[in-house]
Design a protein around this motif. Sequence first.
Motif, PDB file in Angstrom:
ATOM      1  N   GLY A   1       1.057  15.751   6.112  1.00 28.88           N
ATOM      2  CA  GLY A   1       2.048  15.614   5.286  1.00 28.88           C
ATOM      3  C   GLY A   1       2.667  14.062   5.326  1.00 28.88           C
ATOM      4  N   ARG A   2       2.216  13.401   6.150  1.00 27.76           N
ATOM      5  CA  ARG A   2       2.687  12.131   6.526  1.00 27.76           C
ATOM      6  C   ARG A   2       3.106  11.608   5.051  1.00 27.76           C
ATOM      7  NH1 ARG A   2       2.162   8.472  10.677  1.00 27.76           N
ATOM      8  NH2 ARG A   2       0.478  10.073  10.731  1.00 27.76           N
ATOM      9  N   ARG A   3       4.259  10.343   4.595  1.00 30.49           N
ATOM     10  CA  ARG A   3       3.673   9.087   3.650  1.00 30.49           C
ATOM     11  C   ARG A   3       3.928   7.764   3.685  1.00 30.49           C
ATOM     12  NH1 ARG A   3       6.521  10.985   0.847  1.00 30.49           N
ATOM     13  NH2 ARG A   3       7.516  12.555   0.249  1.00 30.49           N
ATOM     14  N   SER A   4       3.805   6.438   3.597  1.00 30.92           N
ATOM     15  CA  SER A   4       4.115   5.590   3.439  1.00 30.92           C
ATOM     16  C   SER A   4       4.622   4.322   2.664  1.00 30.92           C
ATOM     17  CB  SER A   4       4.065   4.844   5.382  1.00 30.92           C
ATOM     18  OG  SER A   4       2.616   4.597   4.447  1.00 30.92           O
ATOM     19  N   THR A   5       5.247   3.791   2.049  1.00 32.73           N
ATOM     20  CA  THR A   5       5.128   2.725   0.996  1.00 32.73           C
ATOM     21  C   THR A   5       5.449   1.097   2.148  1.00 32.73           C
ATOM     22  OG1 THR A   5       5.225   4.277  -0.442  1.00 32.73           O
ATOM     23  CG2 THR A   5       6.084   2.367  -0.693  1.00 32.73           C
ATOM     24  N   SER A   6       4.261   0.561   1.441  1.00 29.44           N
ATOM     25  CA  SER A   6       5.087  -1.119   1.976  1.00 29.44           C
ATOM     26  C   SER A   6       4.563  -2.216   1.136  1.00 29.44           C
ATOM     27  CB  SER A   6       3.563  -1.383   3.129  1.00 29.44           C
ATOM     28  OG  SER A   6       2.356  -1.481   2.408  1.00 29.44           O
ATOM     29  N   ARG A   7       5.893  -2.992   0.573  1.00 32.10           N
ATOM     30  CA  ARG A   7       5.388  -3.908  -0.042  1.00 32.10           C
ATOM     31  C   ARG A   7       5.167  -5.490   0.393  1.00 32.10           C
ATOM     32  NH1 ARG A   7       9.897  -4.364  -3.697  1.00 32.10           N
ATOM     33  NH2 ARG A   7       9.974  -1.672  -3.551  1.00 32.10           N
ATOM     34  N   GLU A   8       4.950  -6.386   0.209  1.00 32.85           N
ATOM     35  CA  GLU A   8       4.952  -7.496   0.660  1.00 32.85           C
ATOM     36  C   GLU A   8       6.199  -8.321   0.856  1.00 32.85           C
ATOM     37  OE1 GLU A   8       0.989 -10.901  -0.953  1.00 32.85           O
ATOM     38  OE2 GLU A   8       2.200 -10.226  -2.215  1.00 32.85           O
ATOM     39  N   ASN A   9       6.427  -9.276   1.717  1.00 34.20           N
ATOM     40  CA  ASN A   9       7.547  -9.966   2.089  1.00 34.20           C
ATOM     41  C   ASN A   9       8.290 -11.343   2.191  1.00 34.20           C
ATOM     42  OD1 ASN A   9       6.896 -11.045   4.270  1.00 34.20           O
ATOM     43  ND2 ASN A   9       8.258  -9.088   5.365  1.00 34.20           N
ATOM     44  N   ILE A  10       8.768 -11.727   1.540  1.00 27.57           N
ATOM     45  CA  ILE A  10       8.700 -13.882   1.982  1.00 27.57           C
ATOM     46  C   ILE A  10       7.990 -14.431   3.273  1.00 27.57           C
ATOM     47  CG2 ILE A  10      10.910 -13.730  -0.115  1.00 27.57           C
ATOM     48  CD1 ILE A  10      12.577 -14.428   2.394  1.00 27.57           C
ATOM     49  N   PHE A  11       7.762 -13.684   4.326  1.00 29.41           N
ATOM     50  CA  PHE A  11       7.761 -13.690   5.336  1.00 29.41           C
ATOM     51  C   PHE A  11       6.050 -13.479   5.594  1.00 29.41           C
ATOM     52  CE2 PHE A  11      12.315 -12.284   5.692  1.00 29.41           C
ATOM     53  CZ  PHE A  11      12.481 -13.734   5.745  1.00 29.41           C
ATOM     54  N   GLY A  12       5.117 -13.176   4.660  1.00 33.34           N
ATOM     55  CA  GLY A  12       4.265 -13.613   4.284  1.00 33.34           C
ATOM     56  C   GLY A  12       3.606 -11.987   5.667  1.00 33.34           C
ATOM     57  N   GLY A  13       4.298 -11.211   5.475  1.00 33.21           N
ATOM     58  CA  GLY A  13       3.891  -9.833   6.303  1.00 33.21           C
ATOM     59  C   GLY A  13       4.244  -8.974   4.738  1.00 33.21           C
ATOM     60  N   GLN A  14       5.290  -7.444   5.516  1.00 35.20           N
ATOM     61  CA  GLN A  14       5.240  -6.291   4.940  1.00 35.20           C
ATOM     62  C   GLN A  14       5.855  -5.789   5.209  1.00 35.20           C
ATOM     63  OE1 GLN A  14       2.797  -4.511   2.425  1.00 35.20           O
ATOM     64  NE2 GLN A  14       1.957  -6.627   2.506  1.00 35.20           N
TER      65      GLN A  14
ATOM     66  N   GLN B   1       1.114  -0.926   0.233  1.00 31.11           N
ATOM     67  CA  GLN B   1      -0.199  -0.019   0.410  1.00 31.11           C
ATOM     68  C   GLN B   1       1.266   1.574  -0.145  1.00 31.11           C
ATOM     69  OE1 GLN B   1      -3.702   0.076   0.800  1.00 31.11           O
ATOM     70  NE2 GLN B   1      -3.245  -1.976   0.467  1.00 31.11           N
ATOM     71  N   ASP B   2       0.437   2.300  -0.415  1.00 29.11           N
ATOM     72  CA  ASP B   2       0.560   3.195  -0.567  1.00 29.11           C
ATOM     73  C   ASP B   2       0.093   4.790  -0.170  1.00 29.11           C
ATOM     74  OD1 ASP B   2       2.945   2.625  -2.428  1.00 29.11           O
ATOM     75  OD2 ASP B   2       2.293   3.331  -4.030  1.00 29.11           O
ATOM     76  N   THR B   3       0.530   4.864   1.303  1.00 27.21           N
ATOM     77  CA  THR B   3      -0.689   5.839   2.123  1.00 27.21           C
ATOM     78  C   THR B   3      -0.179   7.234   2.148  1.00 27.21           C
ATOM     79  OG1 THR B   3      -1.213   3.652   3.302  1.00 27.21           O
ATOM     80  CG2 THR B   3      -1.956   5.743   4.517  1.00 27.21           C
ATOM     81  N   GLU B   4      -0.870   8.090   2.155  1.00 29.82           N
ATOM     82  CA  GLU B   4      -0.852   9.341   2.699  1.00 29.82           C
ATOM     83  C   GLU B   4      -1.929  10.375   3.586  1.00 29.82           C
ATOM     84  OE1 GLU B   4      -1.552  11.967  -0.894  1.00 29.82           O
ATOM     85  OE2 GLU B   4       0.421  11.087  -2.279  1.00 29.82           O
ATOM     86  N   TYR B   5      -0.839  10.732   4.365  1.00 32.58           N
ATOM     87  CA  TYR B   5      -2.067  11.351   5.876  1.00 32.58           C
ATOM     88  C   TYR B   5      -1.961  12.335   5.462  1.00 32.58           C
ATOM     89  CZ  TYR B   5      -0.109   6.929   7.696  1.00 32.58           C
ATOM     90  OH  TYR B   5      -0.175   5.654   8.015  1.00 32.58           O
TER      91      TYR B   5
END
Length: 139
Positions: free
Chosen positions: A60-73, A53-57
Amino acid sequence: MKLKVVLLSAVLLASPLSQAFADTCRENIFGGQDCQYSDGTSSTSRSNIFGGQDTEYSDGRRSTSRENIFGGQDTSNSDGTSSTSRSNISGGQDTDYSDGRHSTSRENIFGGQDTTNSDGSSSTSRSNIFGGQDTDHSK
């Protein structure tokens, strides 16, 4: 949906918690969530090509997540902090934050997660009629 719960948990845990308060999120047309927080801020997220997910608050904050090989982010925030989560046997996530904090969540009977944080705070979420989660926090 589980991915959204995980992301939401990570996002909500990113700020310090010192008293009881509640947040609410609803699904949006971008494959993400629109959230309102008890401190008056809000956020909008959308799915990205990395399975995250790309998240905007609103502050003004922002965050970006990506799936990882552990079943998480793996999540990166605009303030330079980050976190990594992995799925656990309780249907939840174990998350390590770059500032040394840690959290563990488990699935609950309300279609949400019960989360315990290394600073002693905790939260409980339940699914709502908007395809999102209502989350109560306590210290």
